[in-house]
Design a protein around this motif. Structure first.
Motif, short mmCIF file in Angstrom:
data_model
loop_
_atom_site.label_atom_id
_atom_site.label_comp_id
_atom_site.label_asym_id
_atom_site.label_seq_id
_atom_site.Cartn_x
_atom_site.Cartn_y
_atom_site.Cartn_z
N LYS A 415 67.11 60.70 19.25
CA LYS A 415 68.26 62.17 18.54
C LYS A 415 69.19 62.86 18.94
N GLN A 416 68.71 62.26 19.93
CA GLN A 416 70.39 62.92 20.90
C GLN A 416 71.94 62.61 20.49
N ARG A 417 72.13 61.81 20.26
CA ARG A 417 72.86 60.69 19.72
C ARG A 417 72.94 60.93 18.73
N THR A 418 72.61 60.90 17.57
CA THR A 418 72.22 60.14 16.33
C THR A 418 72.15 61.44 15.11
N ASP A 419 71.41 62.50 15.87
CA ASP A 419 70.77 63.85 15.28
C ASP A 419 71.44 65.61 15.72
N PRO A 420 72.66 65.43 16.85
CA PRO A 420 73.08 66.44 17.74
C PRO A 420 72.78 67.42 17.40
N ALA A 421 73.07 68.25 16.38
CA ALA A 421 72.66 69.21 15.73
C ALA A 421 71.31 69.64 14.84
N GLY A 422 70.72 68.95 15.35
CA GLY A 422 69.16 69.23 15.56
C GLY A 422 68.78 69.26 13.95
N LEU A 423 69.14 68.60 13.47
CA LEU A 423 69.37 69.41 11.19
C LEU A 423 67.91 68.22 10.72
N LEU A 424 67.45 66.96 11.39
CA LEU A 424 67.10 66.22 11.03
C LEU A 424 65.04 66.09 10.76
N ASN A 425 64.90 67.20 10.23
CA ASN A 425 63.06 66.81 9.61
C ASN A 425 62.53 68.21 11.62
N PRO A 426 63.51 69.83 11.40
CA PRO A 426 63.64 70.11 12.81
C PRO A 426 61.82 71.05 13.52
N GLY A 427 62.12 70.52 14.29
CA GLY A 427 60.16 71.07 14.42
C GLY A 427 59.30 70.38 14.67
N HIS A 428 59.47 69.30 14.34
CA HIS A 428 58.58 67.60 14.64
C HIS A 428 58.68 67.09 15.32
N VAL A 429 59.83 67.30 16.73
CA VAL A 429 59.44 66.97 17.77
C VAL A 429 60.08 68.11 18.49
N ILE A 430 58.83 67.95 19.68
CA ILE A 430 58.32 68.83 21.14
C ILE A 430 58.79 68.14 22.12
N ASP A 431 58.77 68.83 23.25
CA ASP A 431 58.71 68.27 24.39
C ASP A 431 57.69 67.42 24.97
N PRO A 432 58.63 65.77 25.44
CA PRO A 432 57.66 64.60 25.94
C PRO A 432 56.19 65.63 26.20
N ALA A 433 56.77 66.86 27.87
CA ALA A 433 55.39 66.99 28.98
C ALA A 433 54.76 68.04 27.73
N LEU A 434 55.41 68.87 27.02
CA LEU A 434 53.53 69.12 25.67
C LEU A 434 53.29 68.29 25.03
N VAL A 435 53.80 67.37 24.33
CA VAL A 435 52.87 66.56 24.11
C VAL A 435 51.90 65.68 24.82
N GLU A 436 52.27 65.55 26.20
CA GLU A 436 50.79 64.87 26.94
C GLU A 436 49.66 66.16 26.68
N SER A 437 50.46 67.71 27.27
CA SER A 437 49.28 68.43 27.48
C SER A 437 48.96 69.59 25.74
N GLY A 438 49.85 69.10 25.04
CA GLY A 438 48.78 69.29 23.64
C GLY A 438 49.33 70.11 23.17
#
Length: 453
Positions: A415-438
């Protein structure tokens, strides 16, 4: 960051020029319908709704128009959330930051059916692809239990379904090529092989699938098989043995009588017996009948034709739980996605984790998987059961979340390469560490390949 009203107004004019008056909507009810999916399957997510509301809904009618809509939105700094038929169960299509919902359902051309592949635009339904393949003597490797969902939606938000016993998940070789729309790039980016796989199951957060090429195989003589059993434990035995036939079934599902009684009325589904439905190759039909009878079951009916096998698909994965919820208006049900041999070997202990729990089970290439459902008493009670399930050897995946939880580190880098402005479905990707912790909404665990939409 939500778009400004000035940007939205300017974008709306540009979209009307591109798509015409019928290709763009700002109607309140239309925007509300386009801003939800089947996340109401989860009472935990339901308690959080509404999570977002589209400012505009755009309806491109081709892959090229999908790319053009995205370019216009990016030019005006407006977020874009891509939508198929809205059949997902996890809130992955909810526009958390407003902006444009890019509805792909009108871009439904089946472009080409070749030897071992089919190419189609993102809005083509999976059942239409299966029909086109069958006309050429072939079949899809897999399709989701919601067969009318779109190929773009299935690849963006789904995992597997009918056919997964043999072929696993939709990121395991099913996709051979994609045409991807990206912000900041004119036209479509064509990717193949491993590069194409990186865009699968990413909720449209790294690129918008506008056209896809997926694998076909020679058509088999499938039969819809319905069986009943005095007990669910006997049905579980049949799930295990049927999975081992050669050729393998395309699908095997089973439910306790309590769930079967809530399914659409059918003379082959008894309301007081456990139910098993399968899509079985005609070559092993008699062998399968023997296995069902050896487990204590009775074959109630065998039906032929694509319409009948599709009907069996629509009674698999999340669908039995949906019917249980619909036909039990006095009870709020939750479900947890589970997997592992303990679903068969330790079923009483598994269901005992939650009071009143019932298991819907599927045969899968990685062993049995299923949906464990029970009356809802609160989110904390749901999450509290996860450690107990894991102690029994059960794999657990939470369906009560709207962020990507598969291959997140790789997705963040992409996503850093393809969507650097964060316009694609924002809010649906969170920090990987948070995914592991819930994260902020659920006790997330690694996805279980094979779960359908």
């Amino acid at each position: 960051m939500p778009a400004t009203q000035e940007s939205l107004d300017t974008l709306r004019v540009a979209l009307v020029d591109l798509l015409g008056d019928r290709g763009v909507s700002t109607d309140q009810r239309t925007r509300e319908r386009a801003s939800v999916d089947e996340a109401t399957m989860s009472p935990i997510l339901t308690e959080q709704l509404p999570l977002g509301l589209a400012d505009l809904v755009a309806y491109p009618a081709s892959a090229d128009e999908i790319a053009a809509v995205l370019q216009l939105a990016a030019r005006h700094g407006v977020p874009v959330t891509t939508r198929g038929k809205g059949t997902g169960n996890y809130g992955q299509g909810i526009p958390l930051h407003g902006g444009v919902v890019l509805d792909t359902s009108r871009a439904r051309a089946v472009v080409e059916v070749g030897d071992g592949y089919v190419t189609a635009e993102a809005g083509a339904s999976m059942v239409s692809l299966e029909q086109a393949a069958a006309a050429a003597g072939q079949q899809l490797w897999m399709y989701p239990s919601t067969a009318q969902s779109t190929i773009g939606g299935f690849l963006s938000g789904g995992s597997g379904g009918t056919g997964s016993i043999s072929h696993g998940s939709n990121w395991e070789g099913f996709v051979t090529a994609l045409d991807i729309a990206l912000p900041g790039e004119d036209g479509l980016l064509h990717v193949e092989g491993a590069e194409a796989q990186t865009f699968v199951h990413t909720y449209g957060t790294a690129g918008v699938i506008a056209r896809a090429t997926v694998r076909l195989e020679p058509l088999q003589d499938w039969r819809a098989v319905y069986a009943t059993f005095p007990t669910f434990e006997q049905a579980l035995t049949a799930v295990r043995t049927l999975r081992g036939t050669t050729p393998a079934p395309r699908l095997v599902s089973a439910d306790r009588a309590e769930i079967a009684a809530k399914l659409p009325k059918d003379p082959a589904i008894a309301v007081d017996r456990a139910s098993l439905r399968g899509i079985i190759d005609g070559v092993v039909l008699e062998e399968s009948r023997d296995l069902i009878e050896a487990a204590g079951g009775t074959v109630e009916d065998v039906r032929e034709g694509l319409q009948q096998t599709t009907k069996v698909s629509m009674l698999s994965y999340n669908h039995p739980i949906w019917w249980l919820k619909r036909n039990s208006p006095d009870t709020v049900w939750f479900h947890v996605e589970v997997g592992g041999e303990a679903l068969i070997d330790r079923i009483a202990e598994v269901e005992a984790v939650y009071p009143g729990a019932l298991l819907h089970i599927e045969a899968a290439h990685i062993g049995p998987i299923g949906m464990l459902t029970a009356p809802y008493t609160g989110a904390e009670d749901v999450y509290a059961g996860y450690p107990a399930l894991r102690d029994l050897g059960v794999r657990v995946h939470s369906p009560h979340q709207y962020y990507v939880d598969h291959g997140v580190e790789e997705l963040v880098a992409l996503k850093q390469r393809t969507d650097p402005a964060g316009l694609l479905n924002p809010g649906h990707v969170i920090d990987p560490a948070l995914v592991e912790s819930g994260g902020s909404t659920a006790s997330a665990q690694p996805s279980i390949p094979g779960f359908g939409k």
